[in-house]
Write a protein that holds these residues in place. Structure first.
Motif, short mmCIF file in Angstrom:
data_model
loop_
_atom_site.label_atom_id
_atom_site.label_comp_id
_atom_site.label_asym_id
_atom_site.label_seq_id
_atom_site.Cartn_x
_atom_site.Cartn_y
_atom_site.Cartn_z
N TYR A 1 38.54 45.11 30.20
CA TYR A 1 38.02 44.66 28.91
C TYR A 1 37.98 45.80 27.90
N ILE A 2 37.96 47.07 28.40
CA ILE A 2 37.87 48.22 27.51
C ILE A 2 39.10 49.11 27.59
N SER A 3 39.54 49.38 28.79
CA SER A 3 40.62 50.36 28.98
C SER A 3 41.70 49.75 29.88
N PRO A 4 42.97 49.92 29.55
CA PRO A 4 43.52 50.71 28.45
C PRO A 4 43.41 50.01 27.09
N ALA A 5 43.59 50.80 26.04
CA ALA A 5 43.52 50.27 24.67
C ALA A 5 44.68 49.28 24.45
N PRO A 6 44.49 48.30 23.58
CA PRO A 6 43.28 48.06 22.78
C PRO A 6 42.21 47.31 23.58
N ALA A 7 40.97 47.66 23.34
CA ALA A 7 39.87 46.99 24.02
C ALA A 7 39.72 45.56 23.51
N ASP A 8 39.08 44.74 24.32
CA ASP A 8 38.85 43.34 23.95
C ASP A 8 38.01 43.26 22.68
N GLU A 9 38.31 42.29 21.84
CA GLU A 9 37.56 42.12 20.58
C GLU A 9 36.25 41.34 20.79
N ARG A 10 36.00 40.86 21.99
CA ARG A 10 34.86 39.97 22.22
C ARG A 10 33.67 40.67 22.86
N GLY B 1 32.78 43.71 35.12
CA GLY B 1 33.47 43.07 34.01
C GLY B 1 34.46 42.08 34.59
N HIS B 2 35.55 42.59 35.15
CA HIS B 2 36.52 41.71 35.80
C HIS B 2 36.16 41.46 37.26
N TYR B 3 35.32 42.29 37.84
CA TYR B 3 34.78 42.05 39.18
C TYR B 3 35.85 41.75 40.23
N GLN B 4 36.76 42.71 40.37
CA GLN B 4 37.72 42.66 41.47
C GLN B 4 37.22 43.57 42.59
N PHE B 5 37.33 43.12 43.83
CA PHE B 5 36.79 43.89 44.96
C PHE B 5 37.49 45.25 45.08
N ASN B 6 36.70 46.27 45.40
CA ASN B 6 37.27 47.60 45.61
C ASN B 6 37.82 47.71 47.04
N SER B 7 38.47 48.83 47.31
CA SER B 7 39.13 49.01 48.60
C SER B 7 38.14 49.01 49.75
N GLY B 8 36.91 49.47 49.50
CA GLY B 8 35.91 49.48 50.57
C GLY B 8 35.56 48.10 51.08
#
Length: 525
Positions: A384-393, A340-347
């Motif tokens: 985009y989903i969590s935390p609330a409120p989720a995106d309306e799009r 969704g937001h595609y940020q790199f993880n720690s690995g």
């Protein structure tokens, strides 16, 4: 899930189907666009192809002009263009004539609508563009269908690139703008030989999908495209709600495609000329067009996890195999905190800066780095989903209204519409306010009222809440892993994020797994 490899600036390409010589520059316009001769079909010249139309606008000739061989499938003639109305009925032309105002324009007239198509001839292809669309008063034109062009060719069918060929001749189409889709609307299969398209033309390993510009049939092959009217809110056959798009962007007017006939070995040259001549995206690698560059055919070593801790070992194994690309698939999603937001993880270092350092280290050793993605899949833990409120799009289906109040602990709800269908395209998920709920079944409870049973509350990290009668309950489309799909604005943001990532970090081999989800959000076949 099917895997398809697509490329931003290097790596694999599933569209480089045919070897080609050095690519030529765009061809200049050549010859008359339309030829008329008494007692014979109207003819459109498109490279080596002569496309003939009878007086009603049906395609009656797909001829190789060099040898006079006709590749039209016997008994399968369809109109070059037709429209589908708001009630789902097809309006086919009853006549076609050359416009008196412009000899480059064909006028297709049906009972309910008239379509004007401008034909421009180039040396190796012709373009067809809808420059006029008029409907009878009160008539809603929902979709414009191009063909399909029906051929008897069975040797090779390039679904994605839109070409069919045998040993001596190739016929193809290329959509030329966003509103023109190479494929076919699922809800109108009956108008495009949908029941005769082979679902698995290459055995169990490959499924032929509705978004293919070309498709193999039981008797030959078809070339197809369409444009959908997005000027108003509509609900597609699979339950997805779409629209509207503003102004010209949402209208069928401007639908445009290229048509061509060629020798098989020059297909990519023609496609290259179309891309350049019609100002389509033309990515290159080391100065070569991506679709023909040898760099797109390089293998890669895929690892379940790739990062600074094992990069050296990965490079060693890749070099032993003669491979110059290492690739992080990490499950089925790639090295991300969430899709969704595609940020790199720690690995993978946890940031674009760290990823750029990893790429630089690999480059110093003669190696390139690639990452997997899941296109517009959105995981439940993504912002985009969590935390609330989720995106309306998010991609959504129909909205119904609660007919009875819903307490925070209730596991059955009542609404004024049936939201039970849709299968995997939609799923069984509702959004009421900021709460997400799932359900297992829907039955009719009475006149105008439906009962949703097996309701699970507080899904996707939301909180259970009480909702009054009359509250909106909107169906939320699920991806194949149980997360959400992004609608067009979110897709734009994801595309921008991934492009920024590639430009910032130097990551070059990128696979958009789950690309079908970007089409299953309603803006597609």
């Amino acid at each position: 899930m099917e895997r398809r490899n697509f490329l931003i600036a290097g790596g694999l390409s599933s569209l480089a189907l045919i070897a080609t010589p050095a690519l030529a520059q765009p061809a200049a316009a050549a010859g008359p666009a339309i030829t008329e001769q008494a007692g014979r079909p109207l003819r459109i010249r498109a490279g080596f192809l002569s496309l003939g139309l009878d007086p009603t606008g049906r395609v009656v000739e797909l001829k190789d002009i060099r040898e006079g061989t006709d590749y039209l499938a016997a008994g399968k003639s369809l109109p070059l263009v037709s429209v589908v109305l708001g009630d789902g009925k097809q309006d086919v032309p009853t006549q076609v004539k050359v416009s008196r105002r412009d000899r480059h324009v064909l006028v297709f007239s049906g009972d309910q609508a008239t379509v004007e198509v401008k034909v421009v001839n180039h040396a190796t292809y012709a373009t067809l563009e809808v420059v006029g669309l008029d409907a009878a008063p009160g008539v809603d034109v929902r979709t414009l269908l191009w063909g399909p062009l029906t051929t008897r060719v069975t040797d090779t069918v390039g679904e994605a690139v839109g070409v069919v060929r045998d040993s001596g001749f190739a016929l193809g189409i290329t959509p030329l703008n966003d509103k023109t889709v190479g494929g076919w609307p699922k809800e109108f299969d009956a108008y495009g030989f949908g029941s005769e398209v082979k679902s698995k033309p290459y055995g169990e390993a490959g499924t032929q999908n509705e978004w293919g510009a070309a498709a193999k049939t039981s008797w030959g092959s078809i070339l197809r495209a369409y444009s959908y009217d997005y000027s108003t809110v509509r609900t597609r056959e699979d339950g997805i709600r779409i629209g509207p798009l503003p102004g010209f962007e949402g209208r069928i007017l401007g639908s445009k495609l290229a048509v061509y006939g060629s020798t098989p070995d020059l297909v990519l040259t023609v496609v290259s000329q179309i891309a350049q001549g019609e100002h389509l995206p033309y990515p290159t690698i080391d100065g070569q067009w991506q679709k023909a560059a040898r760099a797109t055919r390089q293998p890669f070593l895929a690892l379940s996890s790739l990062g600074a801790s094992n990069l050296s070992d990965a490079m060693k194994f890749a070099k032993q195999a003669g491979i110059k690309n290492v690739y992080s698939v990490q499950g089925a999603a790639g090295p991300w905190k969430s899709t969704g937001h595609y940020q790199f993880n720690s690995g993978f270092g946890g940031s674009d800066a760290a990823a750029a350092q990893l790429v630089a280290t690999a480059a110093a050793g003669g190696m390139r780095v690639g990452v997997h993605t899941l296109s517009n899949f959105i995981q439940a833990n993504d912002p985009y989903i969590s935390p609330a409120p989720a995106d309306e799009r998010l991609t959504v289906g129909a909205t119904v209204k609660l007919t009875r109040a819903l307490a925070a602990s209730d596991t059955t709800l009542y609404a004024d519409g049936d939201s039970g269908g849709g299968g995997h395209i939609i799923g069984h998920r509702l959004r009421i306010g900021d709460e997400f709920l799932t359900y297992s079944g829907v039955t009719q409870a009475g006149a105008g009222e439906w009962q949703f049973t097996g309701v699970s509350r507080a899904q996707w990290g939301s909180a259970a809440a009480a909702h009054p009668a009359g509250a909106d309950a909107t169906r939320i489309a699920e991806n194949q892993y149980g997360g959400a799909r992004g609608d067009l604005p979110i897709i734009d943001e994801i595309a921008t994020r991934l492009a920024t990532m590639a430009n910032t970090t130097g990551v070059r081999n990128i696979s958009y797994d789950g690309l079908e989800e970007a089409s299953w959000n309603g803006w597609r076949g």
